[in-house]
Write an enzyme that holds these catalytic residues in place. Structure first.
Site, PDB file in Angstrom:
ATOM      1  N   ASP A   1       0.858  -1.186   0.000  1.00  0.00           N
ATOM      2  CA  ASP A   1       0.000   0.000   0.000  1.00  0.00           C
ATOM      3  C   ASP A   1       0.900   1.243   0.000  1.00  0.00           C
ATOM      4  O   ASP A   1       2.121   1.147   0.189  1.00  0.00           O
ATOM      5  CB  ASP A   1      -0.893  -0.031   1.247  1.00  0.00           C
ATOM      6  CG  ASP A   1      -2.093   0.886   1.140  1.00  0.00           C
ATOM      7  OD1 ASP A   1      -2.260   1.550   0.095  1.00  0.00           O
ATOM      8  OD2 ASP A   1      -2.882   0.943   2.103  1.00  0.00           O
TER       9      ASP A   1
ATOM     10  N   GLU B   1       2.705   4.889  -4.177  1.00  0.00           N
ATOM     11  CA  GLU B   1       2.712   5.782  -5.340  1.00  0.00           C
ATOM     12  C   GLU B   1       4.062   6.485  -5.555  1.00  0.00           C
ATOM     13  O   GLU B   1       4.345   6.791  -6.730  1.00  0.00           O
ATOM     14  CB  GLU B   1       1.583   6.820  -5.204  1.00  0.00           C
ATOM     15  CG  GLU B   1       0.192   6.228  -5.258  1.00  0.00           C
ATOM     16  CD  GLU B   1      -0.189   5.478  -3.989  1.00  0.00           C
ATOM     17  OE1 GLU B   1      -0.967   4.519  -4.086  1.00  0.00           O
ATOM     18  OE2 GLU B   1       0.300   5.850  -2.908  1.00  0.00           O
TER      19      GLU B   1
ATOM     20  N   ASP C   1      -8.885   3.970  -2.115  1.00  0.00           N
ATOM     21  CA  ASP C   1      -9.714   4.408  -0.990  1.00  0.00           C
ATOM     22  C   ASP C   1     -11.027   5.009  -1.476  1.00  0.00           C
ATOM     23  O   ASP C   1     -11.185   6.225  -1.592  1.00  0.00           O
ATOM     24  CB  ASP C   1      -8.938   5.432  -0.155  1.00  0.00           C
ATOM     25  CG  ASP C   1      -7.711   4.817   0.494  1.00  0.00           C
ATOM     26  OD1 ASP C   1      -7.670   3.585   0.628  1.00  0.00           O
ATOM     27  OD2 ASP C   1      -6.786   5.565   0.851  1.00  0.00           O
TER      28      ASP C   1
END
Length: 898
Positions: free
Chosen positions: A499, A502, A575
């Site tokens: 997670d 990015e 999300d």
């Protein structure tokens, strides 16, 4: 730092926080190219050189001394590669590594004809031609004289050549850097400053797609399946960002990027793959093109044909553009997979249901949730632990108070054939007393800042460094951390979730890493930003692969991704929010991913934030059960939402949706085998299966699972019927709930209850289902198969079933697989081997066959198998023949005559 405080202050955007992400006008390299006058590049045809693999020639811009090198390759599979770089650069420009899986087989080009102002190249049998126009430079691809695509038709080719670092120092001395509104050497966004020591480096080009008015792809955006005209709106932005509760109907960049665009018309599907990992924006303009008809009298109306103009603009790197010529969608999928790889074949358990929450509190909580599924007779395969399972957000550790016996916990789950997934993010807590951090720092495994020190940013643990996964040495070091003797508390049944990759940096520009941070080799982060998550996903995959000695298939979920991430595992859409709008938008988001090779994808069931009402929760479970990756997830600021907490009716509806998923799991697994071997996406927009039906091109609320099942998830509250488009005037569609048959080419008002979703089996297909599901995928073999044969208008049907051990690479290394074909012709259903290389002996049985659409039964059904001819038990009513009590080994050849 308190996790809840970070969630509120750094992740949940306030009104002010929404401005932390750039709009088009904030992106200076995009503005420079958008506002720039048309370029005047010309091709020096006299510089043409042909090799046995490619053509090469020089490009020049009028009024400039800079020269570019154009290389063109054509492959035997129908791909044209156009590569442009500086001929004499002051330093090498970044070329994206590790995404392409190897060299294609190239055809040699030959000159077909040449004039002073243009030349024509062809290859192979000569059906395709490349027309190079000298001034202005154009590159046109045609097929038998028909235009397909033209590069630089709008004269938008742009290549900002690199500058000497001395030019930067000179600019400082002259004060240019302080007054730099175009962002050539420095730009400031909010409080963040980005220094560009080699000056501007953006590249761009336009392509005209002739005859096309529908384009798709370019994930990830919370937007429609059909790409929009951006003439008066924001461009599609590909820049991986942590966007919590992202805005819907937006072209803002989200967690991942795949720079692949598909264009479709009834006669052809085309792909454009722009291999560049820096920030990229894409503008699309749909317009008609007027052409004069030849040899027509005056007054005759001109012919109007559509065209789509696509403009790509990237901050840095090179122009590396692949034209995938199709001509069918299946050809484009295959051409792209030959570049970036096919979807990894997932372990069977990972296609089951996953239960996740941020965070299950402790070992007792995990066991209680696990027991709740058994108590309520709901199958599931995996339970997940978020960041709170660690010791102070230190990954590869466990909280000794909450999870004191992680190995025992995994063994407890493994005895029930279930798995545990834990999170492992790319940021590493700065803690001089933690050996993992010290090893990362001392080993040179962290990203550097522009001054040469370790880059530090804020994320869940507080101050953190970020691993430099672009380095193969760092990836190898990271992969070794997953070995059982290094990762204390881990077992073979532990799998991984990447997670925040990015990467997310709470105090960084746009909540990510500064572009002038420095990676191994001296490359600035701007060059490879969109690859960061790809590389962590890759390293984690290799870690789990190494842990098993190369024997077991890994399962790794990643939030961030790039082209080629399909080789490493699954992704999800990040999300989302518990609203009907987010449920609805999840379908086109997943279809866009599926079109671009990311086949193992899903959206969090129920929405990550906010509390869903019971009806929304049910509808989301039903939708999730019809998507490739199926996980329920929720944030710690929401109420608990295990399936049994909302009353008996809700529990019953969710149980039914999950059980139906498990009964259909071997069909899903067969589709993933097809994805793994031939790049066909398991879920497909309707136009892929019905390419000539223009009314299907923009449909995004329903889709196909494989070629056999049409599904239309319920995405509106309080409805008692749903409008379903049934494609194909010659098709038959069978309602799987009622077995009622409907003809295609119309819209059907399909009744629904809280327990049902419109699912139709296409006439002409065979779908295998398990007769039951047990408590996990490991129980499936206890339940025999039922084959549902849905006849087309000619009484025919075909289908496949793929089986292997579900977890190892024996299917690849030892040919331990079984692929069966079921074919119905002229009143005879035949089971035969579809690949005689397969050596897997399955213990599975076919217990029953249901044949839909059988108008008459001319004779009593007879089974012919290795045991000879025998009569079978059957019933026949309402054009439905049901044959039971067969007990046939799945690997046996047999036929049923009726």
């Amino acid at each position: 730092l308190n996790t809840s405080d970070i969630l509120v202050s750094c992740v949940v955007p306030s009104d002010e926080g929404k401005e932390k992400f750039k709009k088009n006008d904030d992106i200076l390299f995009y503005r420079r190219q958008r506002d720039k006058a048309l370029s005047q590049y010309f091709a020096s045809l006299e510089t043409l050189v042909l090799t046995d693999r490619y053509a090469i020639l020089e490009l020049c811009e009028q009024g400039s001394q800079d020269r570019l090198c154009l290389q063109i390759w054509v492959s035997k599979n129908g791909t044209v590669r156009v590569f442009i770089d500086e001929l004499l650069a002051v330093k090498p420009r970044y070329r994206v590594p590790d995404v392409l899986i190897g060299e294609l087989s190239y055809d040699p080009l030959r000159v077909q004809c040449q004039r002073e102002d243009c030349l024509s190249l062809t290859w192979g049998l000569g059906h395709y031609q490349l027309l190079v126009s000298a001034s202005p430079f154009r590159l046109e691809v045609t097929c038998d004289g028909e235009e397909i695509v033209t590069l630089n038709q709008g004269n938008r080719l742009c290549f900002e050549t690199l500058q000497e670092p001395a030019s930067y120092e000179h600019s400082i001395s002259k004060g240019y850097v302080e007054d730099d509104p175009c962002g050539l050497w420095k730009e400031t966004f909010r409080q963040f400053q980005d220094i560009k020591t080699i000056g501007p480096s953006s590249v761009g080009m336009d392509l005209c797609l002739h005859g096309f008015s529908h384009t798709f792809g370019l994930p990830e955006h919370a937007d429609t399946l059909l790409l929009k005209d951006t003439s008066a709106t924001e461009a599609y932005r590909l820049y991986n960002l942590d966007v919590f509760a992202y805005e819907i109907d937006s072209r803002l960049g989200l967690y991942g990027s795949v720079p692949l665009l598909l264009a479709h018309k009834p006669e052809r599907t085309l792909g454009v793959f722009w291999l560049n990992a820096s920030e990229t924006l894409i503008d699309i303009k749909y317009s008609p093109k007027t052409t004069e008809e030849e040899n027509e009298p005056p007054g005759k109306k001109s012919k109007i044909t559509p065209q789509t103009d696509v403009r790509w603009i990237s901050e840095s790197g090179t122009i590396d553009c692949f034209i995938l010529l199709g001509p069918s969608a299946a050809h484009v999928f295959s051409q792209y997979a030959q570049l970036t790889g096919c979807q990894a074949l997932p372990p069977l358990f990972s296609l089951g249901y996953h239960q996740c929450r941020w965070n299950y509190e402790d070992e007792a909580d995990v066991k209680a949730v696990d027991g709740g599924f058994d108590l309520h007779n709901i199958p599931y395969d995996v339970i997940w632990l978020d960041i709170e399972h660690t010791n102070g957000k230190r990954y590869f550790t466990w909280d000794s108070k909450l999870f004191p016996k992680p190995v025992e916990l995994q063994h407890y789950l493994q005895k029930k054939n279930r798995k545990l997934v834990v999170i492992s993010d790319p940021h590493i807590k700065i803690d001089p007393d933690w050996s993992f951090y010290c090893e990362a720092k001392e080993g040179g495994h962290a990203v550097k800042n522009r001054e040469g020190g370790v880059y530090e940013g804020t994320c869940w643990p507080g101050e953190s460094c970020y691993l430099d996964f672009s380095s193969s040495r760092t990836r190898s070091w990271y992969a070794r951390q997953f070995s059982l003797n290094k990762y204390e508390g881990s077992t073979e049944s532990l799998f991984i979730w990447n997670d925040m990759n990015e990467p997310s940096v709470f105090n960084g520009p746009e909540q990510t890493m500064p572009k002038d941070a420095v990676h191994q080799g001296g490359w600035e982060h701007r060059e490879l930003h969109n690859l960061y998550g790809f590389y962590q996903h890759m390293a984690t995959f290799e870690g789990l692969l190494t842990r098993s000695g190369g024997m077991e298939r890994p399962f790794v979920l990643s939030r961030s991704f790039f082209a080629g991430s399909q080789r490493w595992g699954a992704i999800w859409t990040g999300d989302n929010v518990a609203t009907w709008e987010y449920l609805k938008i999840s379908i086109p988001m997943l279809l866009s991913l599926s079109l671009t090779g990311i086949h193992f994808c899903g959206a969090d069931v129920g929405g990550f934030v906010q509390d869903p009402d019971p009806e929304l929760l049910v509808r989301w479970y039903q939708a999730g059960a019809l998507q490739p990756f199926f996980r329920g997830h929720s944030a710690n600021i929401t109420k608990r939402r295990e399936p049994w907490l909302f009353g008996d009716d809700v529990t019953s509806a969710i149980r039914l949706a999950i059980q139906q998923r498990y009964c259909l799991l071997q069909y899903w697994y067969t589709l993933f085998h097809q994805a793994h071997t031939s790049a066909l996406p398991p879920i497909r927009p309707l136009w892929v299966e019905f390419p000539k039906d223009t009314s299907m091109f923009a449909v995004e609320h329903q889709y196909m699972i494989g070629s056999a099942l049409l599904v239309c998830p319920v995405t509106d509250p309080g409805v008692s019927e749903v409008k379903v488009l049934l494609p194909g005037s010659g098709e038959l569609w069978y309602d799987t709930n009622s077995t009622e048959v409907h003809r295609g080419g119309k819209t059907l008002d399909s009744p629904v209850t809280l327990n049902t979703v419109p699912v139709f089996q296409r006439g002409g297909t065979v779908v295998p289902r398990r007769a039951g599901c047990g408590s996990s995928t490991a129980d499936l073999q206890q339940h025999p198969f039922t084959l549902t044969v849905a006849l087309d208008s000619k009484g025919n049907a075909d289908g496949f079933l793929y089986l292997d051990d579900g977890h190892s690479f024996s299917y690849r290394d030892k040919m331990q697989f079984c692929l069966r074909r079921f074919s119905m012709r002229a009143g005879k259903l035949v089971s035969s081997c579809a690949d005689d290389k397969g050596l897997f002996d399955s213990v599975d049985k076919v217990e029953s066959v249901v044949i839909l659409g059988l108008n008459t039964l001319k004779r009593k059904p007879t089974l012919k198998s290795g045991a000879g001819k025998t009569a079978v038990m059957f019933t026949f009513e309402a054009k439905c023949l049901t044959i039971t009590g067969l007990g046939l080994g799945i690997h046996e050849d047999w036929e049923i005559i009726m």
